[in-house]
Design an enzyme around this catalytic site. Structure first.
Site, mmCIF file in Angstrom:
data_model
loop_
_atom_site.group_PDB
_atom_site.id
_atom_site.type_symbol
_atom_site.label_atom_id
_atom_site.label_comp_id
_atom_site.label_asym_id
_atom_site.label_seq_id
_atom_site.Cartn_x
_atom_site.Cartn_y
_atom_site.Cartn_z
ATOM 1 N N PHE A 171 0.830 -1.226 0.000
ATOM 2 C CA PHE A 171 0.000 0.000 0.000
ATOM 3 C C PHE A 171 0.859 1.269 0.000
ATOM 4 O O PHE A 171 0.497 2.274 0.592
ATOM 5 C CB PHE A 171 -0.981 -0.013 1.178
ATOM 6 N N ARG A 172 2.002 1.185 -0.592
ATOM 7 C CA ARG A 172 2.943 2.321 -0.690
ATOM 8 C C ARG A 172 3.428 2.808 0.668
ATOM 9 O O ARG A 172 3.822 3.959 0.827
ATOM 10 C CB ARG A 172 2.326 3.482 -1.486
#
Ligand SMILES: Cc1cc2nc3c(=O)[nH]c(=O)nc-3n(C[C@H](O)[C@H](O)[C@H](O)COP(=O)(O)O)c2cc1C
Length: 193
Positions: A171-172
């Site tokens: 999710f970065r």
């Protein structure tokens, strides 16, 4: 990730070299700028690394060498996609000694050595087979015995002031560890991704 940056680099680099999905872990982007601040970036190969810095070899008459002469600074970036890792390094650059350049040049294949004599890196070539013609001339000149290193070909060593290790997260939520050189060692800090 608490190991000092050179150990960290060595460990990541070894993993990248062993990874079957990484064709050439030594390929790195080298960014330079001229004295007007105009940036340029291109790939080069890492040929040596230790606590003194990161070494690559090139033509001393090339645009990159001219930039390095003007500013003395450069930045490097490795991206090892299958590992989800990036390493960014910047610092001051100096030319390696003749002995070091000679020693590395001697390990290169003969055709690469002749290519170093033949190429006028980044100059207009005139016709498509200009390099082959020039390599043939160099081959005729050095027909017997070892090929000496051309005076216009050597290496540069980048002594890092910053080294940043980026690790891909879900999710970065990536992890970034920045090391900054101090008078007696390295400061360590985490960066938002
Ligand atoms: C994967 C890869 C590795 C390269 N390695 C080198 C290198 O080690 N030394 C070099 O002079 N050029 C290397 N090149 C070519 C450079 O990217 C560049 O085209 C050339 O050095 C001229 O750069 P300049 O005009 O900015 O000086 C490599 C290119 C690629 C794609």
């Amino acid at each position: 990730m608490s190991t000092p940056p050179f150990e960290q680099f060595a460990s990541w680099y070894e993993e990248a070299r062993r990874h079957p999905g990484i064709a050439d872990a030594s390929a790195m982007a080298l960014a330079t700028a001229d004295k007007a601040g105009r940036p340029a970036v291109r790939m080069v190969l890492l040929k040596q690394h230790d606590e003194r810095g990161f070494v690559f070899f090139t033509h001393l008459t090339s645009p990159k060498a001219r930039d390095l002469g003007e500013t003395g600074r450069a930045a490097l970036c490795f991206h090892w996609a299958p590992l989800g890792r990036q390493v960014r390094i910047d610092g001051m650059v100096t030319q390696v000694g003749d002995d070091e350049a000679d020693a590395y040049f001697a390990t290169r294949p003969r055709l690469s050595q002749l290519g170093a004599w033949a190429s006028r890196q980044s100059q207009p070539m005139g016709h498509r087979f200009g390099l082959e013609a020039s390599v043939a001339r160099a081959g005729a000149k050095y027909v017997a015995g070892p090929v000496p290193r051309p005076p216009h070909w050597s290496g540069f060593r980048l002594a890092p002031e910053h080294m940043e290790f980026w690790r891909e997260g879900a999710f970065r939520h990536h992890e970034r560890a920045l090391y900054t050189r101090t008078r007696d060692g390295w400061d360590h800090t985490w960066l938002y991704p």
